[in-house]
Design an enzyme around this catalytic site. Structure first.
Site, PDB file in Angstrom:
ATOM      1  NE  ARG A   1      -3.769   0.544   1.618  1.00  0.00           N
ATOM      2  CZ  ARG A   1      -4.407   1.340   2.451  1.00  0.00           C
ATOM      3  NH1 ARG A   1      -4.531   1.009   3.713  1.00  0.00           N
ATOM      4  NH2 ARG A   1      -4.910   2.490   2.052  1.00  0.00           N
TER       5      ARG A   1
ATOM      6  CB  CYS B   1      -9.638  -1.114  22.827  1.00  0.00           C
ATOM      7  SG  CYS B   1     -10.735  -1.189  24.246  1.00  0.00           S
TER       8      CYS B   1
ATOM      9  CG  HIS C   1     -15.313  19.603  27.933  1.00  0.00           C
ATOM     10  ND1 HIS C   1     -15.510  20.911  27.526  1.00  0.00           N
ATOM     11  CD2 HIS C   1     -14.787  19.674  29.181  1.00  0.00           C
ATOM     12  CE1 HIS C   1     -15.105  21.725  28.492  1.00  0.00           C
ATOM     13  NE2 HIS C   1     -14.659  20.994  29.496  1.00  0.00           N
TER      14      HIS C   1
ATOM     15  CG  ASP D   1     -13.214  23.879  31.265  1.00  0.00           C
ATOM     16  OD1 ASP D   1     -12.954  24.706  32.163  1.00  0.00           O
ATOM     17  OD2 ASP D   1     -14.237  23.158  31.268  1.00  0.00           O
TER      18      ASP D   1
HETATM   19 FE1  FES Z   1     -11.247  -3.267  25.103  1.00  0.00          FE
HETATM   20 FE2  FES Z   1      -9.377  -5.087  25.772  1.00  0.00          FE
HETATM   21  S1  FES Z   1     -10.433  -4.882  23.891  1.00  0.00           S
HETATM   22  S2  FES Z   1     -10.229  -3.525  27.027  1.00  0.00           S
END
Ligand code: FES
Length: 396
Positions: free
Chosen positions: A79, A160, A194, A347
């Site tokens: 790529r 995550c 926020h 803030d």
């Molecule tokens: Fe979300 Fe591990 S995949 S905490």
């Protein structure tokens, strides 16, 4: 009238003479508090593209592939040329480092005024896939002798795959390096709701709504667009989709306009199912329904990057919209250095420092179906890093 915002301004991103010249801009003498700005980063010049893609494709927090150590580098090298071409079309590189440094400088200026007792503040950039890398930045703040470090994710909505990956990289770094003895760490890992963040998005939208004729302005469909996520990650319990939706909800509340809106998802890669509807499909589908005035709003990134400057501006606002017969499409700017956004950053940090909470229970809780041992060990690491365990043991 197809909007020309997408093609008319592609300022060439100036190539910094060296990384140290970037740091020079933010040099602060004897900083007391470090604000460490986490992001994935983007290649500043096209000769970084190959390495950048290699790092993404081999990061299992970001993407999971079968035989990843072989398939990842193979996809990255296949790529590289195509992605380099895209960066050339937006001026020769990603502006993420430039924007993050500008935001950081303005942020610490604001913090020095608003919170002199925790100053001087100094911003640090910690990128995941290009320099300045997370590891070298954490080594630097120790050398600078800071007393406190606020780890501040520049993704307002936690995933995550993004913030989680950067935090895992910090935990990995401290597996091979002693944890600094005299720095108090704390973490801001999410700030999707926020009110000042919603306010800046509302202001960015308002700027572009003005570009539509008043006779049709209220009927423009506002399409909030965010990077998609594999459905597998959503099913594990990743909080990103509902946090993005929370930002959309609070932005619409601030905006107080009658326009219809939808949340759509862009930048899917690979054959597996991801969150839908996809942004390009939504543009085509609305055109078929006769809704030919659209406003795209990137809602999950705080500065311009390849997915706004190329994917939205060139591919969707121009090519897709033209082919679909859209009459007018505009794209709201990202927050960048809008004064309301700098106010928002300041803030968020001040509320965090005043709260006394150094790590949130929300971060410490894993996804219900998390199967990653890395997530578990990194959460355990931060639970200790952000209490006084290291500090007390070493300093008190
Ligand atoms: Fe979300 Fe591990 S995949 S905490």
């Amino acid at each position: 009238m197809l909007s020309t915002i997408c093609r008319k301004t592609f300022p060439r991103v100036p190539r910094p003479a060296s990384l140290s010249s970037v740091r020079m801009l933010s040099d602060v003498q004897n900083p007391k508090t470090a604000i460490v700005m986490l992001n994935m980063g983007g290649p500043t010049h096209i000769d970084q593209v190959g390495d950048y893609l290699h790092r993404i494709m081999t990061d299992r927090d970001m993407i999971q592939l079968p035989i990843q150590n072989k398939l990842g580098p193979w996809i990255a090298s296949r790529r590289t040329e195509e992605v380099q071409k895209k960066y050339m079309e937006i001026g020769g590189g990603s502006p993420i480092l430039k924007w993050t440094n500008s935001q950081g400088r303005l942020l610490v200026e604001a913090l020095d005024k608003l919170s002199p007792e925790t100053g001087p503040h100094k911003h640090y950039v910690a990128f995941r896939y290009v320099p300045p890398f997370t590891e070298e930045t954490f080594a630097q703040l120790e050398k600078d002798g800071v007393e406190r470090a606020v780890i501040f994710s520049q993704y307002p909505q936690y995933s995550c795959a993004t913030t989680g990956s950067s935090l895992n990289a910090i935990a990995d770094f401290y597996k091979s390096t002693p944890v600094p003895k005299n720095i108090k760490f704390s973490m801001i890992e999410r700030w999707a709701s926020h009110p000042l963040l919603a306010k800046v998005f509302a202001q960015r939208i308002q700027e572009k709504l003005e570009a539509f004729d008043p006779s049709i302005r209220d009927d423009v469909v506002i399409l909030f667009t965010a990077h998609s996520l594999p459905l597998k990650a959503v099913s594990r319990g990743d909080t990103y989709p509902h946090e993005v939706a929370a930002t959309v909800g609070s932005t619409m509340q601030q905006l107080a306009v009658p326009n219809p809106h939808r949340l759509v998802w862009q930048s899917k890669v690979g054959p597996l199912p991801w969150l839908q509807p996809y942004t390009d499909d939504a543009i085509k589908a609305y055109a078929k329904q006769g809704r030919k005035h659209l406003l795209l709003v990137p809602i999950a990134f705080v500065n311009e990057h390849i997915e706004t400057l190329h994917e939205l501006d060139i591919e969707y606002c121009y090519d897709v919209a033209k082919e679909a017969g859209i009459k007018q499409i505009e794209r709201a700017a990202t927050p960048n250095v809008h004064p309301t956004f700098i106010e928002a950053l300041a803030d968020v940090v001040i509320n965090h420092m005043n709260s006394g909470q150094r790590v949130s229970k929300q971060f410490l809780t894993r996804c219900p179906h998390c199967v990653s041992a890395r997530c578990q060990s990194s959460k355990e690491f931060f639970r200790e890093l952000c209490t006084d365990k290291y500090y007390e043991k070493n300093v008190l």
